[in-house]
Design a protein around this motif. Structure first.
Motif, PDB file in Angstrom:
ATOM      1  N   MET A 136       0.608  -0.988  -0.102  1.00  0.00           N
ATOM      2  CA  MET A 136       0.088  -0.172  -0.375  1.00  0.00           C
ATOM      3  C   MET A 136       1.031   1.400   0.534  1.00  0.00           C
ATOM      4  SD  MET A 136      -2.998   1.362   2.406  1.00  0.00           S
ATOM      5  CE  MET A 136      -1.416   1.490   3.973  1.00  0.00           C
ATOM      6  N   ASN A 137       0.647   2.057  -0.778  1.00  0.00           N
ATOM      7  CA  ASN A 137       1.273   3.193  -0.861  1.00  0.00           C
ATOM      8  C   ASN A 137       0.832   4.188   0.089  1.00  0.00           C
ATOM      9  OD1 ASN A 137       2.902   3.009  -3.527  1.00  0.00           O
ATOM     10  ND2 ASN A 137       0.882   2.763  -4.529  1.00  0.00           N
ATOM     11  N   PRO A 138       1.955   4.613   0.857  1.00  0.00           N
ATOM     12  CA  PRO A 138       1.622   6.046   1.501  1.00  0.00           C
ATOM     13  C   PRO A 138       1.014   7.051   0.584  1.00  0.00           C
ATOM     14  CG  PRO A 138       3.835   6.163   0.510  1.00  0.00           C
ATOM     15  CD  PRO A 138       3.315   5.002  -0.446  1.00  0.00           C
ATOM     16  N   PRO A 139      -0.193   7.594   1.940  1.00  0.00           N
ATOM     17  CA  PRO A 139      -1.409   8.634   1.505  1.00  0.00           C
ATOM     18  C   PRO A 139      -0.172  10.746   0.725  1.00  0.00           C
ATOM     19  CG  PRO A 139      -0.768   8.541   3.819  1.00  0.00           C
ATOM     20  CD  PRO A 139       0.466   7.256   3.424  1.00  0.00           C
ATOM     21  N   PHE A 140       0.510  10.161  -0.040  1.00  0.00           N
ATOM     22  CA  PHE A 140       1.868  11.593   0.435  1.00  0.00           C
ATOM     23  C   PHE A 140       2.842  10.691  -0.585  1.00  0.00           C
ATOM     24  CE2 PHE A 140       3.157   9.366   4.595  1.00  0.00           C
ATOM     25  CZ  PHE A 140       4.936   9.455   3.851  1.00  0.00           C
ATOM     26  N   THR A 141       3.949  12.174  -0.911  1.00  0.00           N
ATOM     27  CA  THR A 141       4.599  11.576  -1.878  1.00  0.00           C
ATOM     28  C   THR A 141       5.717  12.227  -1.380  1.00  0.00           C
ATOM     29  OG1 THR A 141       4.783  14.121  -2.811  1.00  0.00           O
ATOM     30  CG2 THR A 141       3.037  12.774  -4.049  1.00  0.00           C
ATOM     31  N   VAL A 142       7.143  11.898  -1.988  1.00  0.00           N
ATOM     32  CA  VAL A 142       8.223  12.026  -1.246  1.00  0.00           C
ATOM     33  C   VAL A 142       8.898  13.293  -1.352  1.00  0.00           C
ATOM     34  CG1 VAL A 142      10.281  12.034  -2.042  1.00  0.00           C
ATOM     35  CG2 VAL A 142       9.338   9.649  -2.587  1.00  0.00           C
ATOM     36  N   ALA A 143       8.137  13.934  -1.985  1.00  0.00           N
ATOM     37  CA  ALA A 143       8.590  16.155  -1.781  1.00  0.00           C
ATOM     38  C   ALA A 143       7.885  16.237  -0.510  1.00  0.00           C
ATOM     39  CB  ALA A 143       7.771  16.473  -3.487  1.00  0.00           C
ATOM     40  N   ASP A 144       6.650  15.704  -0.496  1.00  0.00           N
ATOM     41  CA  ASP A 144       5.658  15.992   0.588  1.00  0.00           C
ATOM     42  C   ASP A 144       6.500  15.326   1.721  1.00  0.00           C
ATOM     43  OD1 ASP A 144       3.639  16.980  -1.009  1.00  0.00           O
ATOM     44  OD2 ASP A 144       2.588  15.469  -0.299  1.00  0.00           O
ATOM     45  N   PHE A 145       6.751  14.581   1.785  1.00  0.00           N
ATOM     46  CA  PHE A 145       7.291  14.287   3.162  1.00  0.00           C
ATOM     47  C   PHE A 145       8.642  14.376   3.504  1.00  0.00           C
ATOM     48  CE2 PHE A 145      10.376  10.466   4.716  1.00  0.00           C
ATOM     49  CZ  PHE A 145       9.823  10.179   5.655  1.00  0.00           C
ATOM     50  N   LEU A 146       9.469  14.766   2.488  1.00  0.00           N
ATOM     51  CA  LEU A 146      10.526  15.982   2.690  1.00  0.00           C
ATOM     52  C   LEU A 146      10.374  17.183   2.628  1.00  0.00           C
ATOM     53  CD1 LEU A 146      13.189  14.388  -0.201  1.00  0.00           C
ATOM     54  CD2 LEU A 146      12.892  13.484   2.662  1.00  0.00           C
ATOM     55  N   ALA A 147       9.293  17.365   2.746  1.00  0.00           N
ATOM     56  CA  ALA A 147       9.016  19.081   3.296  1.00  0.00           C
ATOM     57  C   ALA A 147       8.740  19.235   4.318  1.00  0.00           C
ATOM     58  CB  ALA A 147       7.958  19.167   1.960  1.00  0.00           C
ATOM     59  N   VAL A 148       8.281  18.717   5.154  1.00  0.00           N
ATOM     60  CA  VAL A 148       7.669  18.091   6.637  1.00  0.00           C
ATOM     61  C   VAL A 148       9.307  18.417   7.579  1.00  0.00           C
ATOM     62  CG1 VAL A 148       7.011  16.712   8.318  1.00  0.00           C
ATOM     63  CG2 VAL A 148       5.308  17.172   6.476  1.00  0.00           C
ATOM     64  N   PHE A 149       9.797  17.509   6.804  1.00  0.00           N
ATOM     65  CA  PHE A 149      11.309  17.742   8.040  1.00  0.00           C
ATOM     66  C   PHE A 149      12.278  18.920   7.429  1.00  0.00           C
ATOM     67  CE2 PHE A 149      11.226  12.608   7.660  1.00  0.00           C
ATOM     68  CZ  PHE A 149      11.607  12.608   9.037  1.00  0.00           C
ATOM     69  N   TRP A 200       9.075  -0.947  14.764  1.00  0.00           N
ATOM     70  CA  TRP A 200       9.195   0.684  13.986  1.00  0.00           C
ATOM     71  C   TRP A 200       9.653  -0.522  12.859  1.00  0.00           C
ATOM     72  CZ3 TRP A 200       6.327   4.276  12.728  1.00  0.00           C
ATOM     73  CH2 TRP A 200       7.001   5.016  12.288  1.00  0.00           C
ATOM     74  N   SER A 201      10.947  -1.270  12.734  1.00  0.00           N
ATOM     75  CA  SER A 201      11.817  -1.117  11.779  1.00  0.00           C
ATOM     76  C   SER A 201      11.117  -1.961  10.688  1.00  0.00           C
ATOM     77  CB  SER A 201      12.580  -1.857  12.270  1.00  0.00           C
ATOM     78  OG  SER A 201      13.327  -1.773  13.201  1.00  0.00           O
ATOM     79  N   ALA A 213       8.050   2.188   4.535  1.00  0.00           N
ATOM     80  CA  ALA A 213       8.602   3.804   3.862  1.00  0.00           C
ATOM     81  C   ALA A 213      10.001   3.620   2.893  1.00  0.00           C
ATOM     82  CB  ALA A 213       8.688   4.415   4.579  1.00  0.00           C
ATOM     83  N   ALA A 214      10.804   3.207   3.205  1.00  0.00           N
ATOM     84  CA  ALA A 214      12.305   3.428   2.556  1.00  0.00           C
ATOM     85  C   ALA A 214      11.815   3.211   1.982  1.00  0.00           C
ATOM     86  CB  ALA A 214      12.983   2.319   4.434  1.00  0.00           C
ATOM     87  N   ILE A 215      11.665   1.819   1.331  1.00  0.00           N
ATOM     88  CA  ILE A 215      11.505   1.356  -0.056  1.00  0.00           C
ATOM     89  C   ILE A 215      10.636   2.572  -0.524  1.00  0.00           C
ATOM     90  CG2 ILE A 215      10.727  -0.891  -1.813  1.00  0.00           C
ATOM     91  CD1 ILE A 215      11.248  -1.991   1.216  1.00  0.00           C
ATOM     92  N   GLN A 216       9.318   2.663  -0.864  1.00  0.00           N
ATOM     93  CA  GLN A 216       8.463   3.324  -1.659  1.00  0.00           C
ATOM     94  C   GLN A 216       9.295   4.736  -1.563  1.00  0.00           C
ATOM     95  OE1 GLN A 216       5.176   2.731   1.438  1.00  0.00           O
ATOM     96  NE2 GLN A 216       4.438   0.927   0.721  1.00  0.00           N
ATOM     97  N   LEU A 217       9.527   5.330  -0.693  1.00  0.00           N
ATOM     98  CA  LEU A 217      10.060   6.446  -0.802  1.00  0.00           C
ATOM     99  C   LEU A 217      11.533   6.824  -1.027  1.00  0.00           C
ATOM    100  CD1 LEU A 217       8.081   8.014   2.573  1.00  0.00           C
ATOM    101  CD2 LEU A 217       7.077   8.158   0.769  1.00  0.00           C
TER     102      LEU A 217
END
Length: 216
Positions: free
Chosen positions: A1-14, A175-176, A182-186
């Motif tokens: 199942m894909n996350p409900p956000f893009t890589v760009a969204d993920f990194l923007a939060v960080f 969590w691992s 997430a590591a693979i998908q993002l």
């Protein structure tokens, strides 16, 4: 199942998170070095301080990152925050009443794996992030982000002995598995060390039990 956000969204939060909390990252590294010192200096008070320091890092990551920032793009972030706070409570409890919990540094495979894991979390992980273009304040940072903090915790638990260790290992191992997806998908490939170290920790915990059963 894909996350409900893009890589760009993920990194923007960080990026926003790291900017908002600066210079907490420096304090996080200081707490990490305190935990490392507890491994090489066998003093009960220092060991308690190390687990208390880890408790602070897990609580800060759970509330600061998951609940206040990651929740803006992921509806599961509140659940993640609860697990991180629970881990923080377990770590704090182990610092207050450690029982037979202690840190043991020896010339064995478990200690070697623990040392490599700690070095990876503190030094190699951020370098890999920078090389990938999402390191430093643009991505996950030690002590204030879930994955490098989890890797570091697993490294410390590889040195830990006592009845507390199993209970302190459950959430980092869980969590691992979440972080692997997430590591693979993002494409956060430095997080792939999490399942590897989690398997090592699980094996280290299971080996004494298996040995006792084989002997009996």
């Amino acid at each position: 199942m894909n996350p409900p956000f893009t890589v760009a969204d993920f990194l923007a939060v960080f990026a926003a998170y790291n900017a908002a909390i600066w210079p907490v990252q420096i304090a996080a590294y200081a707490l990490g070095l305190l935990a490392v010192a507890a491994i090489v200096i066998p003093r009960s008070g220092l060991m308690r301080s190390a687990f208390a320091a880890l408790s602070v890092l897990w609580a800060f990551t759970g509330i600061g990152y998951h609940l206040l920032f990651f929740a803006s793009i992921n509806p599961l972030a509140s659940l993640f925050a609860a697990f991180f706070v629970l881990q923080a409570i377990l770590l704090l409890a182990s610092a207050i009443r450690p029982g037979d919990l202690h840190l043991q540094f020896g010339q064995d495979v478990r200690s070697t794996a623990g040392l490599i894991t700690l070095v990876y979390a503190l030094a190699i992980y951020p370098v890999l992030g920078i090389l990938a273009g999402h390191g430093g304040t643009a991505g996950p940072m030690f002590g204030v982000a879930p994955c490098p903090t989890t890797i570091f915790t697993i490294g410390l638990l590889l040195f830990a002995r006592g009845r507390w260790v199993i209970w302190l290992s459950v959430i980092p191992i869980m969590w691992s598995l979440i972080g692997l997806a997430a590591a693979i998908q993002l494409g956060i490939w430095e997080d792939l060390a999490m399942p590897v170290t989690a398997i090592g920790l699980g094996g280290a915990l299971a080996l004494p039990l298996w040995t006792r059963r084989a002997v009996s």
